[in-house]
Design a protein around this motif. Structure first.
Motif, PDB file in Angstrom:
ATOM      1  N   ASP A 328     -14.888 -17.583  16.947  1.00  0.00           N
ATOM      2  CA  ASP A 328     -14.021 -18.416  15.990  1.00  0.00           C
ATOM      3  C   ASP A 328     -14.328 -19.791  15.605  1.00  0.00           C
ATOM      4  OD1 ASP A 328     -11.907 -16.320  15.868  1.00  0.00           O
ATOM      5  OD2 ASP A 328     -11.652 -16.840  18.170  1.00  0.00           O
ATOM      6  N   ILE A 329     -15.559 -20.261  16.049  1.00  0.00           N
ATOM      7  CA  ILE A 329     -16.207 -21.695  15.779  1.00  0.00           C
ATOM      8  C   ILE A 329     -16.584 -21.816  14.203  1.00  0.00           C
ATOM      9  CG2 ILE A 329     -18.126 -23.381  16.127  1.00  0.00           C
ATOM     10  CD1 ILE A 329     -18.028 -22.320  19.311  1.00  0.00           C
ATOM     11  N   ALA A 330     -15.936 -22.629  13.518  1.00  0.00           N
ATOM     12  CA  ALA A 330     -16.222 -23.066  12.176  1.00  0.00           C
ATOM     13  C   ALA A 330     -17.153 -23.792  11.801  1.00  0.00           C
ATOM     14  CB  ALA A 330     -14.792 -23.406  11.358  1.00  0.00           C
ATOM     15  N   PHE A 331     -17.387 -24.762  13.032  1.00  0.00           N
ATOM     16  CA  PHE A 331     -18.399 -25.998  12.653  1.00  0.00           C
ATOM     17  C   PHE A 331     -18.575 -26.316  13.985  1.00  0.00           C
ATOM     18  CE2 PHE A 331     -19.410 -30.407  12.156  1.00  0.00           C
ATOM     19  CZ  PHE A 331     -20.445 -30.485  11.494  1.00  0.00           C
ATOM     20  N   ILE A 332     -20.115 -26.589  14.391  1.00  0.00           N
ATOM     21  CA  ILE A 332     -20.503 -27.147  15.712  1.00  0.00           C
ATOM     22  C   ILE A 332     -21.495 -28.262  15.392  1.00  0.00           C
ATOM     23  CG2 ILE A 332     -22.187 -25.259  15.869  1.00  0.00           C
ATOM     24  CD1 ILE A 332     -22.149 -25.651  18.847  1.00  0.00           C
ATOM     25  N   ARG A 333     -21.295 -29.511  15.939  1.00  0.00           N
ATOM     26  CA  ARG A 333     -22.192 -30.617  15.633  1.00  0.00           C
ATOM     27  C   ARG A 333     -22.771 -31.150  17.039  1.00  0.00           C
ATOM     28  NH1 ARG A 333     -19.568 -34.572  12.025  1.00  0.00           N
ATOM     29  NH2 ARG A 333     -17.880 -34.290  13.494  1.00  0.00           N
ATOM     30  N   TYR A 335     -25.393 -33.898  19.176  1.00  0.00           N
ATOM     31  CA  TYR A 335     -26.189 -35.115  19.078  1.00  0.00           C
ATOM     32  C   TYR A 335     -27.203 -34.885  20.335  1.00  0.00           C
ATOM     33  CZ  TYR A 335     -22.265 -36.575  16.356  1.00  0.00           C
ATOM     34  OH  TYR A 335     -21.168 -37.029  15.415  1.00  0.00           O
ATOM     35  N   VAL A 336     -28.360 -35.064  20.052  1.00  0.00           N
ATOM     36  CA  VAL A 336     -29.423 -34.893  21.099  1.00  0.00           C
ATOM     37  C   VAL A 336     -30.180 -36.215  20.928  1.00  0.00           C
ATOM     38  CG1 VAL A 336     -29.655 -32.489  20.856  1.00  0.00           C
ATOM     39  CG2 VAL A 336     -31.101 -33.876  19.527  1.00  0.00           C
ATOM     40  N   THR A 337     -30.708 -36.734  22.378  1.00  0.00           N
ATOM     41  CA  THR A 337     -31.580 -37.691  22.573  1.00  0.00           C
ATOM     42  C   THR A 337     -33.043 -37.553  22.309  1.00  0.00           C
ATOM     43  OG1 THR A 337     -31.531 -37.661  24.596  1.00  0.00           O
ATOM     44  CG2 THR A 337     -29.789 -39.043  24.134  1.00  0.00           C
ATOM     45  N   THR A 361     -24.527 -28.864  12.407  1.00  0.00           N
ATOM     46  CA  THR A 361     -25.391 -30.073  12.282  1.00  0.00           C
ATOM     47  C   THR A 361     -25.690 -30.664  13.528  1.00  0.00           C
ATOM     48  OG1 THR A 361     -23.942 -30.950  10.331  1.00  0.00           O
ATOM     49  CG2 THR A 361     -25.052 -32.726  11.383  1.00  0.00           C
ATOM     50  N   THR A 362     -27.194 -30.933  13.501  1.00  0.00           N
ATOM     51  CA  THR A 362     -27.790 -31.328  14.729  1.00  0.00           C
ATOM     52  C   THR A 362     -28.385 -32.655  14.517  1.00  0.00           C
ATOM     53  OG1 THR A 362     -28.142 -29.166  15.557  1.00  0.00           O
ATOM     54  CG2 THR A 362     -29.537 -30.968  16.600  1.00  0.00           C
ATOM     55  N   PRO A 371     -26.201 -43.496  30.226  1.00  0.00           N
ATOM     56  CA  PRO A 371     -27.695 -43.074  30.671  1.00  0.00           C
ATOM     57  C   PRO A 371     -27.747 -41.841  31.137  1.00  0.00           C
ATOM     58  CG  PRO A 371     -27.184 -45.494  30.802  1.00  0.00           C
ATOM     59  CD  PRO A 371     -25.703 -44.755  30.555  1.00  0.00           C
ATOM     60  N   GLY A 372     -28.698 -40.986  30.684  1.00  0.00           N
ATOM     61  CA  GLY A 372     -28.962 -39.850  31.615  1.00  0.00           C
ATOM     62  C   GLY A 372     -28.597 -38.575  30.752  1.00  0.00           C
ATOM     63  N   LEU A 373     -27.347 -38.964  29.677  1.00  0.00           N
ATOM     64  CA  LEU A 373     -27.063 -37.754  29.173  1.00  0.00           C
ATOM     65  C   LEU A 373     -27.895 -37.495  27.850  1.00  0.00           C
ATOM     66  CD1 LEU A 373     -23.000 -38.800  28.582  1.00  0.00           C
ATOM     67  CD2 LEU A 373     -24.146 -37.023  29.987  1.00  0.00           C
ATOM     68  N   LEU A 374     -28.035 -36.059  27.861  1.00  0.00           N
ATOM     69  CA  LEU A 374     -29.164 -35.669  26.729  1.00  0.00           C
ATOM     70  C   LEU A 374     -28.314 -35.104  25.661  1.00  0.00           C
ATOM     71  CD1 LEU A 374     -31.516 -33.917  29.242  1.00  0.00           C
ATOM     72  CD2 LEU A 374     -31.728 -36.217  28.483  1.00  0.00           C
ATOM     73  N   LEU A 375     -27.281 -34.643  25.555  1.00  0.00           N
ATOM     74  CA  LEU A 375     -26.558 -34.260  24.281  1.00  0.00           C
ATOM     75  C   LEU A 375     -25.228 -34.334  24.358  1.00  0.00           C
ATOM     76  CD1 LEU A 375     -26.604 -30.146  24.297  1.00  0.00           C
ATOM     77  CD2 LEU A 375     -27.165 -31.706  26.346  1.00  0.00           C
ATOM     78  N   GLU A 376     -24.426 -33.937  23.372  1.00  0.00           N
ATOM     79  CA  GLU A 376     -22.856 -34.105  23.397  1.00  0.00           C
ATOM     80  C   GLU A 376     -22.730 -33.104  22.031  1.00  0.00           C
ATOM     81  OE1 GLU A 376     -19.210 -37.045  22.387  1.00  0.00           O
ATOM     82  OE2 GLU A 376     -21.167 -37.982  22.917  1.00  0.00           O
ATOM     83  N   VAL A 377     -21.771 -32.173  22.393  1.00  0.00           N
ATOM     84  CA  VAL A 377     -21.371 -31.177  21.269  1.00  0.00           C
ATOM     85  C   VAL A 377     -19.924 -31.462  20.756  1.00  0.00           C
ATOM     86  CG1 VAL A 377     -21.313 -28.627  20.748  1.00  0.00           C
ATOM     87  CG2 VAL A 377     -23.243 -29.613  22.255  1.00  0.00           C
TER      88      VAL A 377
END
Length: 385
Positions: A328-333, A335-337, A361-362, A371-377
């Motif tokens: 059911d996901i229409a859009f996923i974004r 963010y990666v470091t 979108t990526t 600090p230490g986080l590599l991604l967020e969705v």
């Protein structure tokens, strides 16, 4: 030894019953910081009492390395027969499986007066199950799960029907107390009495009732499907953690909020400056999810794969709470470091998002908020009707 993998209102009194009966019990909850594999290590019997099929699959998958050959898993959540069959395929052949969901709420769980609906070979766990109440042996594996859904497919729509009955009575000047008095002399009397003084505590949450109907409202089940729609609206209005009797308040109340913030108890809490998600009609907007545990510590520091897995497990619980899936996901974004680690993220994402992918979108960013986080969705989800 018994390992009890549970959470929520039912888990605590049920585990306490086992201990009071003299059993050696190890308990596991998400907030404990102990792995499921460590919790089940050496256990002859592993009992699960969790919120939904996704949670049961997740926890038992994590427990697999600790399950010893010859152990028996007793699945006591309400997950339906299809999920039980999937668990049988997941577990090693040398590990037994019994499905044993219960009828009853927190009070009977504490008193040991639940009704246990058992499917499969209970010869090795019958005595333990009797600690919780009366045990009904219903047949082969999956029979207990099917019976539980069948029963709730009658009880839950009846509670919704009464909510609509009260709304009709209020609109036409019928005295509420008199209406309950009259209904008390009918087969609906016990359910009507629950609405005389709505429970201040949650015995059977509206969110769980909605989930049960989502499992059981098969195509052609017109009454269950209509009740499910009513409950989904009430859950979207923020009543999911309330007792099921709150459906009467929802049906008889005014218009629901157009934007409804959602904050789940089954995933790490926010910092108070945002909500896990916001529902607007049939659309769900999910805030950026990062790899934090219940204590606010980063999970899988330094590992893109570990952080991705944690995030998608959290997303799965948000989707399940709203009756949705990854389809059911229409859009996923995302963010990666570090774009050089994108393949590790992609492998994990492909486990959850299969088939035709959503819009996506990526973006590579220099840093995230810790600090230490590599991604967020974050996500936009089209909820099923």
């Amino acid at each position: 030894m018994i390992a009890f993998l549970g959470q929520g209102r039912m888990g605590v009194p049920m585990a306490r019953r086992l201990i009071q009966a003299g059993h050696k019990v190890t308990t596991w909850r998400r907030a404990d910081g102990v792995s499921a594999a460590a919790a089940v290590d050496g256990a002859e019997l592993v009992i699960t009492m969790l919120s939904d099929p996704a949670a049961v699959r997740e926890v038992l998958t994590a427990a697999l390395p600790g399950l010893r050959p010859g152990a028996t898993v007793v699945e006591m959540s309400t997950i339906g027969p299809q999920a039980v069959r999937e668990l049988r395929a997941l577990l090693p052949a040398e590990v037994g499986l019994v499905d044993a969901p219960v009828l009853g709420s927190v009070g009977p769980a504490a008193d040991g007066t639940l009704t246990v609906l058992a499917g499969g070979d209970v010869s090795g766990c019958r005595e333990v199950l009797s600690v919780f109440g009366s045990v009904r042996e219903l047949g082969p594996l999956g029979a207990g799960a099917a019976m539980k859904i069948a029963v709730m497919s009658a009880i839950v729509p009846a509670q919704v029907l009464l909510a609509e009955t009260f709304a009709y009575g209020e609109a036409h000047g019928v005295d509420r107390g008199a209406l309950i008095d009259v209904l008390s002399g009918t087969p609906l009397g016990a359910l009507a009495e629950r609405l005389r003084v709505p429970s201040p505590e949650t015995r059977y949450s509206l969110g769980h009732a909605t989930k049960d109907l989502e499992l059981g409202a098969w195509e052609g089940a017109s009454m269950a499907a209509a009740a499910r729609a009513r409950l989904q609206q009430a859950r979207a209005a923020g009543l999911g953690e309330r007792d099921l009797t709150a459906i009467a308040e929802h049906v008889g109340g005014g218009a629901a909020r157009r934007a409804v913030p959602l904050n789940l108890s089954t995933i790490p809490a926010t910092n108070g400056r945002y909500s896990h998600a916001v529902r607007v009609g049939d659309m769900l907007y999910v805030s950026g999810q990062a790899a934090f545990d219940e204590q606010g510590n980063i999970v899988g520091e330094g590992s893109m794969a570990a952080q991705s897995e944690h995030i998608f497990q959290v997303i799965s619980r948000i989707l399940a709470d709203q009756g949705a899936t990854f389809e059911d996901i229409a859009f996923i974004r995302t963010y990666v470091t570090d774009m050089d680690q994108l393949l590790d993220y992609g492998r994990v994402r492909a486990k959850y998002i299969t088939g035709t992918p959503p819009a996506s979108t990526t973006v590579e960013v220099s840093r995230l908020f810790r600090p230490g986080l590599l991604l967020e969705v974050d996500l936009i989800v089209a909820l099923p009707g």
